[in-house]
Design an enzyme around this catalytic site. Structure first.
Site, PDB file in Angstrom:
ATOM      1  N   ARG A 279      15.229  25.702 103.453  1.00 48.56           N
ATOM      2  CA  ARG A 279      14.193  24.944 102.716  1.00 48.56           C
ATOM      3  C   ARG A 279      12.807  25.347 103.173  1.00 48.56           C
ATOM      4  O   ARG A 279      11.892  25.523 102.367  1.00 48.56           O
ATOM      5  CB  ARG A 279      14.383  23.445 102.996  1.00 48.56           C
ATOM      6  CG  ARG A 279      15.650  22.876 102.417  1.00 48.56           C
ATOM      7  CD  ARG A 279      15.900  21.479 102.961  1.00 48.56           C
ATOM      8  NE  ARG A 279      17.111  20.926 102.369  1.00 48.56           N
ATOM      9  CZ  ARG A 279      17.966  20.131 102.992  1.00 48.56           C
ATOM     10  NH1 ARG A 279      17.725  19.760 104.243  1.00 48.56           N
ATOM     11  NH2 ARG A 279      19.031  19.683 102.391  1.00 48.56           N
TER      12      ARG A 279
ATOM     13  N   PHE B 149      20.738  21.314  91.448  1.00 42.84           N
ATOM     14  CA  PHE B 149      21.635  20.673  92.437  1.00 42.84           C
ATOM     15  C   PHE B 149      20.766  20.154  93.592  1.00 42.84           C
ATOM     16  O   PHE B 149      21.003  20.441  94.759  1.00 42.84           O
ATOM     17  CB  PHE B 149      22.694  21.652  92.952  1.00 42.84           C
ATOM     18  CG  PHE B 149      23.463  22.380  91.869  1.00 42.84           C
ATOM     19  CD1 PHE B 149      24.561  21.783  91.260  1.00 42.84           C
ATOM     20  CD2 PHE B 149      23.073  23.643  91.444  1.00 42.84           C
ATOM     21  CE1 PHE B 149      25.268  22.456  90.264  1.00 42.84           C
ATOM     22  CE2 PHE B 149      23.769  24.315  90.450  1.00 42.84           C
ATOM     23  CZ  PHE B 149      24.864  23.725  89.856  1.00 42.84           C
TER      24      PHE B 149
ATOM     25  N   ASP C 110      20.020  17.136  88.992  1.00 44.87           N
ATOM     26  CA  ASP C 110      21.288  16.806  89.654  1.00 44.87           C
ATOM     27  C   ASP C 110      22.051  15.866  88.727  1.00 44.87           C
ATOM     28  O   ASP C 110      21.449  15.141  87.930  1.00 44.87           O
ATOM     29  CB  ASP C 110      21.038  16.133  91.009  1.00 44.87           C
ATOM     30  CG  ASP C 110      22.243  16.239  91.939  1.00 44.87           C
ATOM     31  OD1 ASP C 110      22.197  17.053  92.886  1.00 44.87           O
ATOM     32  OD2 ASP C 110      23.233  15.508  91.725  1.00 44.87           O
ATOM     33  N   SER C 111      23.391  15.871  88.857  1.00 45.27           N
ATOM     34  CA  SER C 111      24.188  14.989  87.997  1.00 45.27           C
ATOM     35  C   SER C 111      24.383  13.606  88.610  1.00 45.27           C
ATOM     36  O   SER C 111      24.895  12.713  87.955  1.00 45.27           O
ATOM     37  CB  SER C 111      25.560  15.626  87.732  1.00 45.27           C
ATOM     38  OG  SER C 111      26.194  15.920  88.955  1.00 45.27           O
TER      39      SER C 111
ATOM     40  N   ASP D 272      21.844  25.613  94.246  1.00 47.38           N
ATOM     41  CA  ASP D 272      22.614  25.242  95.448  1.00 47.38           C
ATOM     42  C   ASP D 272      23.813  24.392  95.035  1.00 47.38           C
ATOM     43  O   ASP D 272      23.880  23.198  95.339  1.00 47.38           O
ATOM     44  CB  ASP D 272      21.701  24.481  96.425  1.00 47.38           C
ATOM     45  CG  ASP D 272      22.399  24.168  97.742  1.00 47.38           C
ATOM     46  OD1 ASP D 272      23.412  24.818  98.053  1.00 47.38           O
ATOM     47  OD2 ASP D 272      21.924  23.263  98.464  1.00 47.38           O
TER      48      ASP D 272
ATOM     49  N   CYS E 223      28.381  27.758  99.138  1.00 48.18           N
ATOM     50  CA  CYS E 223      28.915  27.126 100.356  1.00 48.18           C
ATOM     51  C   CYS E 223      30.440  27.233 100.367  1.00 48.18           C
ATOM     52  O   CYS E 223      31.118  26.477 101.050  1.00 48.18           O
ATOM     53  CB  CYS E 223      28.448  25.681 100.476  1.00 48.18           C
ATOM     54  SG  CYS E 223      28.909  24.649  99.091  1.00 48.18           S
TER      55      CYS E 223
HETATM   56  N1  SAH Z   1      20.324  21.287  97.494  1.00 51.93           N
HETATM   57  C1  SAH Z   1      20.760  20.022  98.049  1.00 51.93           C
HETATM   58  C2  SAH Z   1      22.234  19.951  98.315  1.00 51.93           C
HETATM   59  C3  SAH Z   1      23.101  20.226  97.122  1.00 51.93           C
HETATM   60  S1  SAH Z   1      24.691  19.554  97.226  1.00 51.93           S
HETATM   61  C4  SAH Z   1      19.954  19.713  99.292  1.00 51.93           C
HETATM   62  O1  SAH Z   1      19.134  20.542  99.717  1.00 51.93           O
HETATM   63  O2  SAH Z   1      20.134  18.642  99.860  1.00 51.93           O
HETATM   64  C5  SAH Z   1      25.284  19.743  95.600  1.00 51.93           C
HETATM   65  C6  SAH Z   1      24.703  18.781  94.599  1.00 51.93           C
HETATM   66  O3  SAH Z   1      25.174  19.174  93.328  1.00 51.93           O
HETATM   67  C7  SAH Z   1      25.097  17.322  94.749  1.00 51.93           C
HETATM   68  O4  SAH Z   1      23.942  16.544  94.841  1.00 51.93           O
HETATM   69  C8  SAH Z   1      25.874  16.982  93.451  1.00 51.93           C
HETATM   70  O5  SAH Z   1      25.576  15.682  92.962  1.00 51.93           O
HETATM   71  C9  SAH Z   1      25.354  18.025  92.527  1.00 51.93           C
HETATM   72  N2  SAH Z   1      26.235  18.443  91.428  1.00 51.93           N
HETATM   73  C10 SAH Z   1      27.529  18.770  91.491  1.00 51.93           C
HETATM   74  N3  SAH Z   1      27.961  19.253  90.290  1.00 51.93           N
HETATM   75  C11 SAH Z   1      26.890  19.240  89.472  1.00 51.93           C
HETATM   76  C12 SAH Z   1      26.667  19.635  88.114  1.00 51.93           C
HETATM   77  N4  SAH Z   1      27.644  20.162  87.375  1.00 51.93           N
HETATM   78  N5  SAH Z   1      25.444  19.484  87.597  1.00 51.93           N
HETATM   79  C13 SAH Z   1      24.440  18.957  88.338  1.00 51.93           C
HETATM   80  N6  SAH Z   1      24.574  18.582  89.636  1.00 51.93           N
HETATM   81  C14 SAH Z   1      25.788  18.722  90.186  1.00 51.93           C
END
Ligand code: SAH
Length: 395
Positions: free
Chosen positions: A211, A227, A249-250, A299, A339
């Site tokens: 970050r 995400f 985010d979802s 991510d 990941c």
């Molecule tokens: N970048 C974040 C961590 C990401 S974790 C950070 O720095 O903290 C992955 C994220 O993806 C989660 O918040 C989850 O809610 C979201 N997610 C999972 N599938 C998804 C989708 N199809 N569309 C949007 N968000 C999604």
């Protein structure tokens, strides 16, 4: 102590200090160990190999702890491993700008099945093996001695627990119940962490330096954080003077916490918007609308939970990254992550090369992201390496 004897020729990985023994490698178990008991592992000639946790419910029937027959795996053994792991993180917390990190990372810290995350004065633990479940009283006692936490919360709601025949838990183990939002700092930015309801143990501290690095590119740029969860990349970019950041985010709860984090850091005056949507659908919508960005973060959650899922996951990573590349202004930056432990860096680069071809773009790899030092990788346990990413310049 009960002896577990390996089939002939199955000792090689153990001699190389790999900490897992699969059930198929076992010839006989002398007696009836309870799941979670510590056993002696012997080779087919009955020579001592190592001590480990036994569990006949798991594909990984033995998780190895100690290879020296003269060292007892007793309370002091566990205390020592906890002390060494915690001491190894001291520098992360030293200057006060960060008070959250992973203190114990399972096999990588010689404690198979135990994850401990620090959230300021609170600890969130995940206990993923029955052996570690048995060792918890002494581990909690040592953590109390070292850190005097306000609370130790068990957040072991991982599917891997079911492989060991353990129930999912979400309970307070010590101290007083943590508040709904525990306040932590990372890179000098404040976050509210919902330990009980949030994803994983509440926060993705494995992206700490990634970050920070991405934020050095963000000044005056139009960024899209896909995400976003509770806004790790978003907040670092806003702090660095991004012209605007859109977070997608979802999860409604993640975005609610993100909005709260924007208020806590007094970034309300900045150009920020949050969209609750499936990322793939939202990227397609941006394409239809002709919306373009200077920086895009991708991510996603783990697409490949195992090696057998790698082909399908590779296609999903390729499609996602192709869409991302198409939404970048010429010379823009894509910070893209995986990941999935099953996907190594070379394969990930190949996936991005395909995505670039499909998108009709040229891509330059500017930087390779990885997991930070509080998520170490043991030389004998490459499975501990899971987070990788590429900063790509896209034309
Ligand atoms: N970048 C974040 C961590 C990401 S974790 C950070 O720095 O903290 C992955 C994220 O993806 C989660 O918040 C989850 O809610 C979201 N997610 C999972 N599938 C998804 C989708 N199809 N569309 C949007 N968000 C999604």
């Amino acid at each position: 102590m009960i002896d577990v004897i390996l089939k002939k020729g199955k000792e090689k990985a153990v001699l190389h200090k790999h900490p897992w023994v699969f059930s198929g490698a076992i010839e006989t178990v002398k007696g009836k160990p309870a799941n979670g008991d510590i056993i002696r592992l012997l080779d087919s000639k009955k020579d001592f190999l190592a001590f480990g946790f036994y569990n006949d419910r798991s594909r990984v029937a033995v998780r190895l702890l100690e290879w020296d027959e003269n060292i007892a795996v007793d309370d002091n053994w566990f205390r020592d491993k906890v002390r060494v792991a915690v001491a190894g993180r001291a520098h992360i917390l030293a200057d006060g700008s960060t008070d959250t990190c992973r203190l114990i990372f399972s096999e990588s810290d010689y404690l198979p099945g135990l994850i401990v995350d620090k959230y300021a004065g609170h600890l969130a633990v995940q206990i993923l093996t029955s052996g570690m479940q048995n060792a918890m009283p002494v581990i909690i006692d040592e953590l109390n001695t070292l850190l005097k936490p306000e609370s130790v919360f068990d957040k072991s709601d991982a599917t891997s627990r079911s492989h060991e025949g353990l129930e999912t838990t979400n309970v307070l183990l010590a101290g007083t119940h943590p508040p709904e939002l525990v306040m932590v700092k990372e890179n000098g930015i404040s976050y509210g962490i919902n330990i009980a309801e949030g994803q994983k143990s509440g926060f993705y501290c494995d992206q700490r330096y990634n970050r920070l690095l991405l934020a050095t590119y963000a000044k005056d740029k139009k960024m899209l954080d896909c995400f976003s969860y509770t806004g790790g990349f978003t907040l670092n970019a806003l702090k660095s003077g991004a012209a605007s950041v859109t977070s997608v985010d979802s999860s409604a709860l993640a975005l609610e916490t993100l909005e709260e984090n924007i208020r806590i850091n007094q970034f309300e005056g900045t150009a920020h918007s949050a969209i609750k949507s499936d990322v793939n659908a939202q990227l397609r919508k941006f394409r239809e609308d002709g919306e373009m960005f200077d920086i895009i973060v991708l991510d996603p959650p783990k697409y490949a939970p195992s090696r057998s899922a790698l082909d399908r996951a590779s296609r999903a990573y390729k499609d996602l990254n192709r869409l991302g590349m198409q939404l970048l202004n010429s010379g823009g930056l894509l910070a893209t992550f995986s990941c999935s432990g099953a996907m190594d860096m070379e394969t990930f680069k190949q996936v991005l090369a395909w995505a670039a071809l499909d998108a009709g773009k040229q891509v330059q790899f500017v930087y390779q992201f990885h997991q930070p030092e509080d998520h170490p990788v043991r030389a004998s346990f490459p499975e501990g390496e899971y987070l990788k990413g590429l900063l790509c310049r896209v034309w």
